[in-house]
Design an enzyme around this catalytic site. Structure first.
Site, PDB file in Angstrom:
ATOM      1  N   ARG A  55       0.789  -1.324  -0.107  1.00  0.00           N
ATOM      2  CA  ARG A  55       0.012  -0.022  -0.060  1.00  0.00           C
ATOM      3  C   ARG A  55       0.925   1.265   0.051  1.00  0.00           C
ATOM      4  O   ARG A  55       0.420   2.358   0.576  1.00  0.00           O
ATOM      5  CB  ARG A  55      -1.086  -0.109   1.101  1.00  0.00           C
ATOM      6  CG  ARG A  55      -1.945  -1.180   1.287  1.00  0.00           C
ATOM      7  CD  ARG A  55      -3.027  -0.784   2.028  1.00  0.00           C
ATOM      8  NE  ARG A  55      -3.854  -2.202   2.140  1.00  0.00           N
ATOM      9  CZ  ARG A  55      -3.847  -2.945   3.229  1.00  0.00           C
ATOM     10  NH1 ARG A  55      -3.094  -2.730   4.025  1.00  0.00           N
ATOM     11  NH2 ARG A  55      -4.664  -4.526   2.973  1.00  0.00           N
ATOM     12  N   LYS A 109       2.143  11.850 -10.430  1.00  0.00           N
ATOM     13  CA  LYS A 109       1.152  11.269 -11.200  1.00  0.00           C
ATOM     14  C   LYS A 109       1.800   9.831 -11.697  1.00  0.00           C
ATOM     15  O   LYS A 109       2.883   9.935 -12.418  1.00  0.00           O
ATOM     16  CB  LYS A 109       0.684  12.009 -12.392  1.00  0.00           C
ATOM     17  CG  LYS A 109      -0.507  12.755 -12.117  1.00  0.00           C
ATOM     18  CD  LYS A 109      -0.986  13.353 -13.177  1.00  0.00           C
ATOM     19  CE  LYS A 109      -2.213  14.469 -13.162  1.00  0.00           C
ATOM     20  NZ  LYS A 109      -2.568  15.051 -14.359  1.00  0.00           N
ATOM     21  N   GLU A 156       6.755  19.603 -23.610  1.00  0.00           N
ATOM     22  CA  GLU A 156       6.393  19.875 -22.402  1.00  0.00           C
ATOM     23  C   GLU A 156       6.935  21.021 -21.520  1.00  0.00           C
ATOM     24  O   GLU A 156       6.259  21.517 -20.670  1.00  0.00           O
ATOM     25  CB  GLU A 156       6.577  18.533 -21.514  1.00  0.00           C
ATOM     26  CG  GLU A 156       5.882  17.187 -22.045  1.00  0.00           C
ATOM     27  CD  GLU A 156       4.358  17.279 -21.423  1.00  0.00           C
ATOM     28  OE1 GLU A 156       3.897  18.328 -21.039  1.00  0.00           O
ATOM     29  OE2 GLU A 156       3.914  15.771 -21.404  1.00  0.00           O
ATOM     30  N   LYS A 175       5.871  24.054 -12.685  1.00  0.00           N
ATOM     31  CA  LYS A 175       5.207  22.664 -12.311  1.00  0.00           C
ATOM     32  C   LYS A 175       5.144  22.572 -10.654  1.00  0.00           C
ATOM     33  O   LYS A 175       3.959  22.119 -10.049  1.00  0.00           O
ATOM     34  CB  LYS A 175       5.784  21.436 -12.822  1.00  0.00           C
ATOM     35  CG  LYS A 175       4.809  20.419 -12.717  1.00  0.00           C
ATOM     36  CD  LYS A 175       5.051  19.105 -13.438  1.00  0.00           C
ATOM     37  CE  LYS A 175       4.065  17.977 -13.310  1.00  0.00           C
ATOM     38  NZ  LYS A 175       4.016  16.844 -14.362  1.00  0.00           N
ATOM     39  N   GLU A 234      -5.193  17.450  -8.387  1.00  0.00           N
ATOM     40  CA  GLU A 234      -5.917  17.903  -9.405  1.00  0.00           C
ATOM     41  C   GLU A 234      -7.254  18.307  -9.165  1.00  0.00           C
ATOM     42  O   GLU A 234      -8.283  17.817  -9.816  1.00  0.00           O
ATOM     43  CB  GLU A 234      -5.790  16.925 -10.547  1.00  0.00           C
ATOM     44  CG  GLU A 234      -5.910  17.635 -12.033  1.00  0.00           C
ATOM     45  CD  GLU A 234      -5.691  16.661 -12.933  1.00  0.00           C
ATOM     46  OE1 GLU A 234      -4.500  16.564 -13.190  1.00  0.00           O
ATOM     47  OE2 GLU A 234      -6.483  16.483 -13.963  1.00  0.00           O
ATOM     48  N   ARG A 256      -4.359  22.063 -11.071  1.00  0.00           N
ATOM     49  CA  ARG A 256      -3.420  21.369 -11.808  1.00  0.00           C
ATOM     50  C   ARG A 256      -4.066  20.767 -13.234  1.00  0.00           C
ATOM     51  O   ARG A 256      -3.148  20.479 -14.034  1.00  0.00           O
ATOM     52  CB  ARG A 256      -3.131  20.230 -10.743  1.00  0.00           C
ATOM     53  CG  ARG A 256      -2.097  19.195 -11.223  1.00  0.00           C
ATOM     54  CD  ARG A 256      -1.522  18.198 -10.354  1.00  0.00           C
ATOM     55  NE  ARG A 256      -0.509  17.275 -10.899  1.00  0.00           N
ATOM     56  CZ  ARG A 256       0.093  16.626 -10.448  1.00  0.00           C
ATOM     57  NH1 ARG A 256       0.035  16.555  -9.141  1.00  0.00           N
ATOM     58  NH2 ARG A 256       1.056  15.783 -11.233  1.00  0.00           N
ATOM     59  N   ASN A 309      -2.589  20.108 -18.100  1.00  0.00           N
ATOM     60  CA  ASN A 309      -3.190  19.041 -19.165  1.00  0.00           C
ATOM     61  C   ASN A 309      -3.289  19.796 -20.511  1.00  0.00           C
ATOM     62  O   ASN A 309      -3.869  19.105 -21.452  1.00  0.00           O
ATOM     63  CB  ASN A 309      -4.339  18.515 -18.635  1.00  0.00           C
ATOM     64  CG  ASN A 309      -4.219  16.880 -18.463  1.00  0.00           C
ATOM     65  OD1 ASN A 309      -5.035  16.342 -19.189  1.00  0.00           O
ATOM     66  ND2 ASN A 309      -3.137  16.367 -18.034  1.00  0.00           N
ATOM     67  N   HIS A 334      -3.277  18.043 -23.727  1.00  0.00           N
ATOM     68  CA  HIS A 334      -3.464  16.506 -23.683  1.00  0.00           C
ATOM     69  C   HIS A 334      -4.629  15.795 -23.908  1.00  0.00           C
ATOM     70  O   HIS A 334      -4.663  14.530 -24.172  1.00  0.00           O
ATOM     71  CB  HIS A 334      -3.201  16.311 -22.032  1.00  0.00           C
ATOM     72  CG  HIS A 334      -1.602  16.257 -21.835  1.00  0.00           C
ATOM     73  ND1 HIS A 334      -0.947  17.426 -21.892  1.00  0.00           N
ATOM     74  CD2 HIS A 334      -0.496  15.425 -21.188  1.00  0.00           C
ATOM     75  CE1 HIS A 334       0.170  17.384 -21.461  1.00  0.00           C
ATOM     76  NE2 HIS A 334       0.621  16.212 -21.164  1.00  0.00           N
ATOM     77  N   HIS A 367      -3.890  12.739 -26.163  1.00  0.00           N
ATOM     78  CA  HIS A 367      -4.144  11.482 -25.564  1.00  0.00           C
ATOM     79  C   HIS A 367      -4.671  10.809 -26.595  1.00  0.00           C
ATOM     80  O   HIS A 367      -4.525   9.501 -26.730  1.00  0.00           O
ATOM     81  CB  HIS A 367      -4.676  11.446 -24.150  1.00  0.00           C
ATOM     82  CG  HIS A 367      -3.791  11.625 -23.019  1.00  0.00           C
ATOM     83  ND1 HIS A 367      -4.182  11.912 -21.745  1.00  0.00           N
ATOM     84  CD2 HIS A 367      -2.287  11.908 -22.904  1.00  0.00           C
ATOM     85  CE1 HIS A 367      -3.210  11.940 -20.933  1.00  0.00           C
ATOM     86  NE2 HIS A 367      -2.022  12.011 -21.484  1.00  0.00           N
ATOM     87  N   HIS A 404       4.478  10.848 -26.689  1.00  0.00           N
ATOM     88  CA  HIS A 404       3.519  11.430 -26.023  1.00  0.00           C
ATOM     89  C   HIS A 404       3.857  13.060 -26.270  1.00  0.00           C
ATOM     90  O   HIS A 404       2.777  13.973 -26.421  1.00  0.00           O
ATOM     91  CB  HIS A 404       3.588  11.288 -24.457  1.00  0.00           C
ATOM     92  CG  HIS A 404       3.099  12.067 -23.560  1.00  0.00           C
ATOM     93  ND1 HIS A 404       1.390  12.097 -23.464  1.00  0.00           N
ATOM     94  CD2 HIS A 404       3.423  12.900 -22.936  1.00  0.00           C
ATOM     95  CE1 HIS A 404       1.235  13.056 -22.723  1.00  0.00           C
ATOM     96  NE2 HIS A 404       2.460  13.632 -22.209  1.00  0.00           N
TER      97      HIS A 404
HETATM   98  O1  LIG Z   1       1.442  16.359 -13.931  1.00  0.00           O
HETATM   99  C1  LIG Z   1       0.328  16.657 -14.464  1.00  0.00           C
HETATM  100  O2  LIG Z   1      -0.611  17.029 -13.849  1.00  0.00           O
HETATM  101  C2  LIG Z   1       0.056  16.688 -16.055  1.00  0.00           C
HETATM  102  O3  LIG Z   1      -1.089  16.631 -16.537  1.00  0.00           O
HETATM  103  C3  LIG Z   1       1.382  16.441 -16.742  1.00  0.00           C
HETATM  104  C4  LIG Z   1       1.118  15.836 -18.059  1.00  0.00           C
HETATM  105  O4  LIG Z   1       2.277  16.525 -18.776  1.00  0.00           O
HETATM  106  C5  LIG Z   1       1.295  14.287 -18.042  1.00  0.00           C
HETATM  107  O5  LIG Z   1       1.430  13.738 -19.164  1.00  0.00           O
HETATM  108  C6  LIG Z   1       0.351  13.591 -17.118  1.00  0.00           C
HETATM  109  O6  LIG Z   1       0.861  12.147 -17.074  1.00  0.00           O
HETATM  110  C7  LIG Z   1      -0.891  13.394 -17.688  1.00  0.00           C
HETATM  111  O7  LIG Z   1      -1.714  13.196 -16.767  1.00  0.00           O
HETATM  112  P1  LIG Z   1      -3.265  12.691 -17.035  1.00  0.00           P
HETATM  113  O8  LIG Z   1      -3.811  12.915 -15.743  1.00  0.00           O
HETATM  114  O9  LIG Z   1      -3.667  13.582 -18.141  1.00  0.00           O
HETATM  115  O10 LIG Z   1      -3.144  11.354 -17.611  1.00  0.00           O
HETATM  116 ZN   LIG Z   2       2.241  15.188 -20.566  1.00  0.00          ZN
END
Ligand SMILES: O=C(O)C(=O)C[C@@H](O)[C@H](O)[C@H](O)COP(=O)(O)O
Ligand SMILES: [Zn+2]
Length: 355
Positions: free
Chosen positions: A118, A140, A182, A224, A234, A238, A242, A245, A249, A262
């Site tokens: 855990r 993350k 990034e 950051k 988030e 936060r 994204n 993204h 994604h 990416h």
């Molecule tokens: O750290 C974060 O918050 C980010 O969103 C950074 C992104 O550049 C990174 O690719 C992150 O892994 C994306 O997160 P996700 O929550 O969209 O999967």
């Molecule tokens: Zn990213």
């Protein structure tokens, strides 16, 4: 050498940035609390840097687990294998996982560390620019699922990030530039002076000039770290990290994680977000042009592949973690340095920029 602190009360940690940090084991070894260490790396990076890391582990009970290289290996099945390796090592609760690699290794190893008993410690030793400026900072962790990117994971902060810029010497230019995307993202979200600095220093950054490189990494990590300290999980701000993204994604998933990197998806996604913002009357079109010009100078892609239909990409965007109650939530902008969370953009407008 520069140090950025990620301020999270009892879980605060340093991000060390500069040349020669891997050999400076006295510095990072202090962050290991117990006797057991599992190094997670991949078959490309380990032959280059595992021996150097191992010199700092003398006297500890350690072993390594190597993944195959690439985003397609960021899977649940591989998390299970890392957990089995921790079992074989006899890792106790004070064990530490060291992630030696890029974003895939860091995300997956961090997730395994979050799961073992855990939650145990882990240290990020990023070997790609993308991992140094982004994925290794902020906690993350997770894996991809066939239906979408990063859909399973946990917030689990590392004990330290050791960003040894010497390790970038072996990084192919395409991957290096994906990391630069990034960096641009951080500036585009909330730091206009940094964006202007990137416009001035784009060629030096693309050439990896050491002073420019360290400054770019430190500025992006500092930006950051501030966001993460204010909103670790988030709940609000936060989500701005994204930018690009949701589109990116979708493009990565449509290409089965092997068509584009990416960071390339993020570069294209930022341009699509900027175009959408302009088409909604939120932002001046000149700012899209400035973004496209900077990314192009940096050798990054700015247009999505025509292979994927707009409706397929929109379907993939509907599984994004930022969405709520079936409504698309996107990160758009009012212009360079002024990103915003926007809900309820009509499908027709999104489809128009995807076409
Ligand atoms: O750290 C974060 O918050 C980010 O969103 C950074 C992104 O550049 C990174 O690719 C992150 O892994 C994306 O997160 P996700 O929550 O969209 O999967
Ligand atoms: Zn990213």
């Amino acid at each position: 050498m520069d140090t950025v602190d990620v301020a999270l009360a009892g879980r605060s940690y340093p991000v060390w940035i500069g040349p020669g940090l891997l050999a400076d084991s006295a510095r990072w070894r202090e962050r290991i609390r117990g006797r057991h260490v599992l190094v997670v790396s991949n078959t490309t990076v380990a032959p280059l840097y595992l021996d150097a890391l191992a010199r700092g582990l003398e006297g500890l009970h350690w072993s390594s687990f190597l993944l195959d290289d690439g985003e397609t290996h960021k899977t649940f099945a591989n998390v299970g294998r890392v957990l089995d390796a921790l079992g074989a090592l006899g890792a106790t609760r004070d064990a530490c996982v060291i992630a030696l690699g890029g974003g895939v290794v860091g995300d997956l190893a961090g997730f395994a560390a979050a799961c073992w008993m855990r939650g145990i410690d882990f240290i990020q030793v990023p070997t790609t620019l993308l991992a140094m400026v982004d994925s290794s900072v902020g906690g993350k962790t997770g894996v991809n699922l066939p239906v979408g990117k990063n859909l399973a994971g946990a917030f689990h902060q590392p004990r330290a990030v050791v960003a040894d810029t010497n390790l970038l010497a072996t990084l192919p230019q395409r991957e290096y530039l994906a990391g630069v995307a990034e960096v641009v993202k951080g500036a585009a979200i909330g730091d206009l002076p940094f964006f202007e600095w990137l416009e001035t220093n784009a060629d030096a950054l693309a050439r990896r000039e050491p002073a420019v490189l360290v400054e770019a990494i430190a500025r992006k990590c500092r930006y950051k770290a501030g966001v993460v300290a204010r909103d670790e999980t988030e709940q609000g701000e936060r989500a701005l990290l994204n930018l690009g993204h949701t589109f990116g994604h979708a493009l990565e998933t449509a290409g089965n994680y092997s068509e584009i990197l990416h960071g390339e998806g993020v570069a294209i996604g930022m341009v699509l977000a900027a175009r959408l913002s302009a088409s909604l009357g939120m932002a001046p079109a000149e700012d899209t042009q400035r973004l496209v010009a900077l990314l192009t100078r940096l050798g990054l892609p700015v247009e999505p592949s025509k292979v994927h239909t707009a409706s397929r990409l929109l379907d993939l965007m509907r599984l994004d973690k930022k969405n709520t109650a079936g409504t698309l939530r996107l990160i758009l902008w009012r212009g360079i340095g002024k990103a915003e969370i926007v809900s309820g953009v009509p499908d027709a407008d999104v489809l128009a920029v995807l076409q």
